[in-house]
Design a protein around this motif. Sequence first.
Motif, PDB file in Angstrom:
ATOM      1  N   MET A 171       0.853  -1.191   0.000  1.00  0.00           N
ATOM      2  CA  MET A 171       0.000   0.000   0.000  1.00  0.00           C
ATOM      3  C   MET A 171       0.891   1.245   0.000  1.00  0.00           C
ATOM      4  O   MET A 171       1.916   1.287   0.676  1.00  0.00           O
ATOM      5  N   VAL A 172       0.503   2.231  -0.769  1.00  0.00           N
ATOM      6  CA  VAL A 172       1.340   3.410  -0.963  1.00  0.00           C
ATOM      7  C   VAL A 172       0.481   4.655  -0.804  1.00  0.00           C
ATOM      8  O   VAL A 172      -0.730   4.630  -1.031  1.00  0.00           O
ATOM      9  N   GLY A 173       1.097   5.740  -0.410  1.00  0.00           N
ATOM     10  CA  GLY A 173       0.343   6.986  -0.266  1.00  0.00           C
ATOM     11  C   GLY A 173       1.269   8.160  -0.071  1.00  0.00           C
ATOM     12  O   GLY A 173       2.494   8.019   0.005  1.00  0.00           O
ATOM     13  N   LEU A 174       0.678   9.340   0.001  1.00  0.00           N
ATOM     14  CA  LEU A 174       1.434  10.564   0.229  1.00  0.00           C
ATOM     15  C   LEU A 174       1.535  10.837   1.725  1.00  0.00           C
ATOM     16  O   LEU A 174       0.548  10.675   2.448  1.00  0.00           O
ATOM     17  N   PRO A 175       2.698  11.265   2.211  1.00  0.00           N
ATOM     18  CA  PRO A 175       2.808  11.653   3.619  1.00  0.00           C
ATOM     19  C   PRO A 175       1.860  12.804   3.935  1.00  0.00           C
ATOM     20  O   PRO A 175       1.524  13.612   3.058  1.00  0.00           O
ATOM     21  N   PRO A 176       1.398  12.905   5.184  1.00  0.00           N
ATOM     22  CA  PRO A 176       0.454  13.971   5.539  1.00  0.00           C
ATOM     23  C   PRO A 176       0.949  15.370   5.202  1.00  0.00           C
ATOM     24  O   PRO A 176       0.161  16.226   4.781  1.00  0.00           O
ATOM     25  N   ASP A 177       2.260  15.631   5.388  1.00  0.00           N
ATOM     26  CA  ASP A 177       2.751  16.976   5.125  1.00  0.00           C
ATOM     27  C   ASP A 177       2.729  17.310   3.641  1.00  0.00           C
ATOM     28  O   ASP A 177       2.607  18.484   3.262  1.00  0.00           O
ATOM     29  N   VAL A 178       2.788  16.291   2.779  1.00  0.00           N
ATOM     30  CA  VAL A 178       2.688  16.523   1.342  1.00  0.00           C
ATOM     31  C   VAL A 178       1.230  16.693   0.939  1.00  0.00           C
ATOM     32  O   VAL A 178       0.875  17.633   0.217  1.00  0.00           O
ATOM     33  N   LEU A 179       0.364  15.815   1.422  1.00  0.00           N
ATOM     34  CA  LEU A 179      -1.053  15.916   1.088  1.00  0.00           C
ATOM     35  C   LEU A 179      -1.633  17.257   1.537  1.00  0.00           C
ATOM     36  O   LEU A 179      -2.493  17.838   0.864  1.00  0.00           O
ATOM     37  N   SER A 180      -1.133  17.776   2.649  1.00  0.00           N
ATOM     38  CA  SER A 180      -1.652  19.036   3.180  1.00  0.00           C
ATOM     39  C   SER A 180      -1.254  20.246   2.341  1.00  0.00           C
ATOM     40  O   SER A 180      -1.741  21.354   2.581  1.00  0.00           O
ATOM     41  N   ARG A 181      -0.392  20.057   1.355  1.00  0.00           N
ATOM     42  CA  ARG A 181      -0.053  21.150   0.439  1.00  0.00           C
ATOM     43  C   ARG A 181      -1.187  21.432  -0.548  1.00  0.00           C
ATOM     44  O   ARG A 181      -1.185  22.459  -1.230  1.00  0.00           O
ATOM     45  N   TYR A 182      -2.130  20.495  -0.643  1.00  0.00           N
ATOM     46  CA  TYR A 182      -3.217  20.611  -1.611  1.00  0.00           C
ATOM     47  C   TYR A 182      -4.517  20.844  -0.849  1.00  0.00           C
ATOM     48  O   TYR A 182      -4.924  20.016  -0.036  1.00  0.00           O
ATOM     49  N   PRO A 183      -5.208  21.953  -1.088  1.00  0.00           N
ATOM     50  CA  PRO A 183      -6.395  22.289  -0.302  1.00  0.00           C
ATOM     51  C   PRO A 183      -7.553  21.307  -0.457  1.00  0.00           C
ATOM     52  O   PRO A 183      -8.436  21.256   0.387  1.00  0.00           O
ATOM     53  N   ARG A 184      -7.548  20.530  -1.555  1.00  0.00           N
ATOM     54  CA  ARG A 184      -8.667  19.637  -1.792  1.00  0.00           C
ATOM     55  C   ARG A 184      -8.176  18.407  -2.536  1.00  0.00           C
ATOM     56  O   ARG A 184      -7.244  18.487  -3.350  1.00  0.00           O
ATOM     57  N   PHE A 185      -8.792  17.260  -2.243  1.00  0.00           N
ATOM     58  CA  PHE A 185      -8.459  16.056  -2.997  1.00  0.00           C
ATOM     59  C   PHE A 185      -9.685  15.152  -3.086  1.00  0.00           C
ATOM     60  O   PHE A 185     -10.647  15.276  -2.332  1.00  0.00           O
ATOM     61  N   SER A 186      -9.623  14.223  -4.024  1.00  0.00           N
ATOM     62  CA  SER A 186     -10.638  13.184  -4.150  1.00  0.00           C
ATOM     63  C   SER A 186      -9.969  11.920  -4.656  1.00  0.00           C
ATOM     64  O   SER A 186      -9.067  11.978  -5.502  1.00  0.00           O
ATOM     65  N   ILE A 187     -10.399  10.784  -4.131  1.00  0.00           N
ATOM     66  CA  ILE A 187      -9.892   9.491  -4.583  1.00  0.00           C
ATOM     67  C   ILE A 187     -10.862   8.829  -5.548  1.00  0.00           C
ATOM     68  O   ILE A 187     -10.460   8.144  -6.479  1.00  0.00           O
ATOM     69  N   TYR A 188     -12.156   9.046  -5.358  1.00  0.00           N
ATOM     70  CA  TYR A 188     -13.174   8.323  -6.119  1.00  0.00           C
ATOM     71  C   TYR A 188     -14.005   9.193  -7.053  1.00  0.00           C
ATOM     72  O   TYR A 188     -14.845   8.661  -7.779  1.00  0.00           O
ATOM     73  N   ASN A 189     -13.815  10.490  -7.073  1.00  0.00           N
ATOM     74  CA  ASN A 189     -14.693  11.364  -7.849  1.00  0.00           C
ATOM     75  C   ASN A 189     -14.244  11.423  -9.308  1.00  0.00           C
ATOM     76  O   ASN A 189     -13.788  12.457  -9.813  1.00  0.00           O
ATOM     77  N   SER A 190     -14.372  10.287  -9.991  1.00  0.00           N
ATOM     78  CA  SER A 190     -13.939  10.181 -11.383  1.00  0.00           C
ATOM     79  C   SER A 190     -14.598   8.960 -12.002  1.00  0.00           C
ATOM     80  O   SER A 190     -14.825   7.959 -11.320  1.00  0.00           O
ATOM     81  N   PRO A 191     -14.880   9.009 -13.313  1.00  0.00           N
ATOM     82  CA  PRO A 191     -15.471   7.830 -13.970  1.00  0.00           C
ATOM     83  C   PRO A 191     -14.439   6.851 -14.495  1.00  0.00           C
ATOM     84  O   PRO A 191     -14.807   5.817 -15.068  1.00  0.00           O
ATOM     85  N   TYR A 192     -13.149   7.130 -14.337  1.00  0.00           N
ATOM     86  CA  TYR A 192     -12.123   6.348 -15.010  1.00  0.00           C
ATOM     87  C   TYR A 192     -11.601   5.197 -14.156  1.00  0.00           C
ATOM     88  O   TYR A 192     -11.554   5.275 -12.927  1.00  0.00           O
ATOM     89  N   ALA A 193     -11.175   4.130 -14.853  1.00  0.00           N
ATOM     90  CA  ALA A 193     -10.760   2.891 -14.192  1.00  0.00           C
ATOM     91  C   ALA A 193      -9.597   3.098 -13.236  1.00  0.00           C
ATOM     92  O   ALA A 193      -9.461   2.357 -12.258  1.00  0.00           O
ATOM     93  N   ALA A 194      -8.761   4.082 -13.488  1.00  0.00           N
ATOM     94  CA  ALA A 194      -7.615   4.319 -12.606  1.00  0.00           C
ATOM     95  C   ALA A 194      -8.041   4.629 -11.187  1.00  0.00           C
ATOM     96  O   ALA A 194      -7.276   4.429 -10.236  1.00  0.00           O
ATOM     97  N   HIS A 195      -9.283   5.127 -11.013  1.00  0.00           N
ATOM     98  CA  HIS A 195      -9.770   5.442  -9.673  1.00  0.00           C
ATOM     99  C   HIS A 195     -10.542   4.286  -9.040  1.00  0.00           C
ATOM    100  O   HIS A 195     -10.922   4.377  -7.877  1.00  0.00           O
TER     101      HIS A 195
END
Length: 305
Positions: A1-25
């Motif tokens: 399992m892989v992900g962004l560290p909290p301090d990196v993710l917090s650089r972006y004011p908004r995110f979504s993991i599932y809000n997309s119609p594409y298979a990559a999500h």
Amino acid sequence: MVGLPPDVLSRYPRFSIYNSPYAAHDEGCAIDLYPDNEEPRTPLAPSPVAGEVVETRTVTAPSKPYAVEHDHLIVVDTGDYLARTLHVDPSVEPGDTVEVGDSLGELVRSGFFAPWVANHIHLGFREPNSNPVRASGSLPLDLPVDVEPIPWDGTGEVVETGETFVVLDSPVHPAPGERFAGIEAAVGGDAVVLDGGLPHYEGGGVLRTPEYRAATPRDGGVLRAPEGRMETESEPVAPEPVSLFDARVGRAVGRTVTWDDVEICANGEPITGLSLFVSLEQFGAKLVRPGHDFSVGDSISVEIH
């Protein structure tokens, strides 16, 4: 399992993991990062990873009147994984070294996403020896930050309009700038954050706080099985009902949700759906309805049928 560290993710004011119609999500194997919530929005794309750029590629995007002709892939070797970013016109080239926060180029308005979707960086990770160009094959993403569910009764006042969407003044973020939050739903008696396009994309996801998370073989996800039981391949956990406003909207297996056949209405009129995401800063429900006639100041009541 892989992900962004909290301090990196917090650089972006908004995110979504599932809000997309594409298979990559599918199954939470990609994340869309929105670099700026404020107007005027920056065109620059700050890198969410550090490493060596090993490939860039330009592809023809679906033809849309609001979109550019081409989209772009940038692949960065982080040393552990191959990081794939999309929707950025690269200012980097193979052999360049980037650090977190360095500009990869300029965000592009791509025909691969819908007109109500803001410009963003799509990010996924692959194993080092995998094909980084294929659309599928990315690894499940962990979510290493707290996400606070925000209760919402479905009402609010329009504070922003676009040709295909409106944004309401509620629910209100409980602590802007301090932690991530999203619209609250219920799964098995637990409050969760709902992510995705309800119901205009095939499915979505439920995001829980770390104390409720347990990894699953299928999606690297955030599942708490009944009585703390872990899912196994021989003994899968049964789908759990997901509800919003006390109305069932889907079934969750792990953190991945398949929507029920539901209709979202605003002031009694059907709309395309709710665009659900996670935000660090200001919040407000986003209603998708191309050709709407709502105006700033209108009172809205959302219902699910």
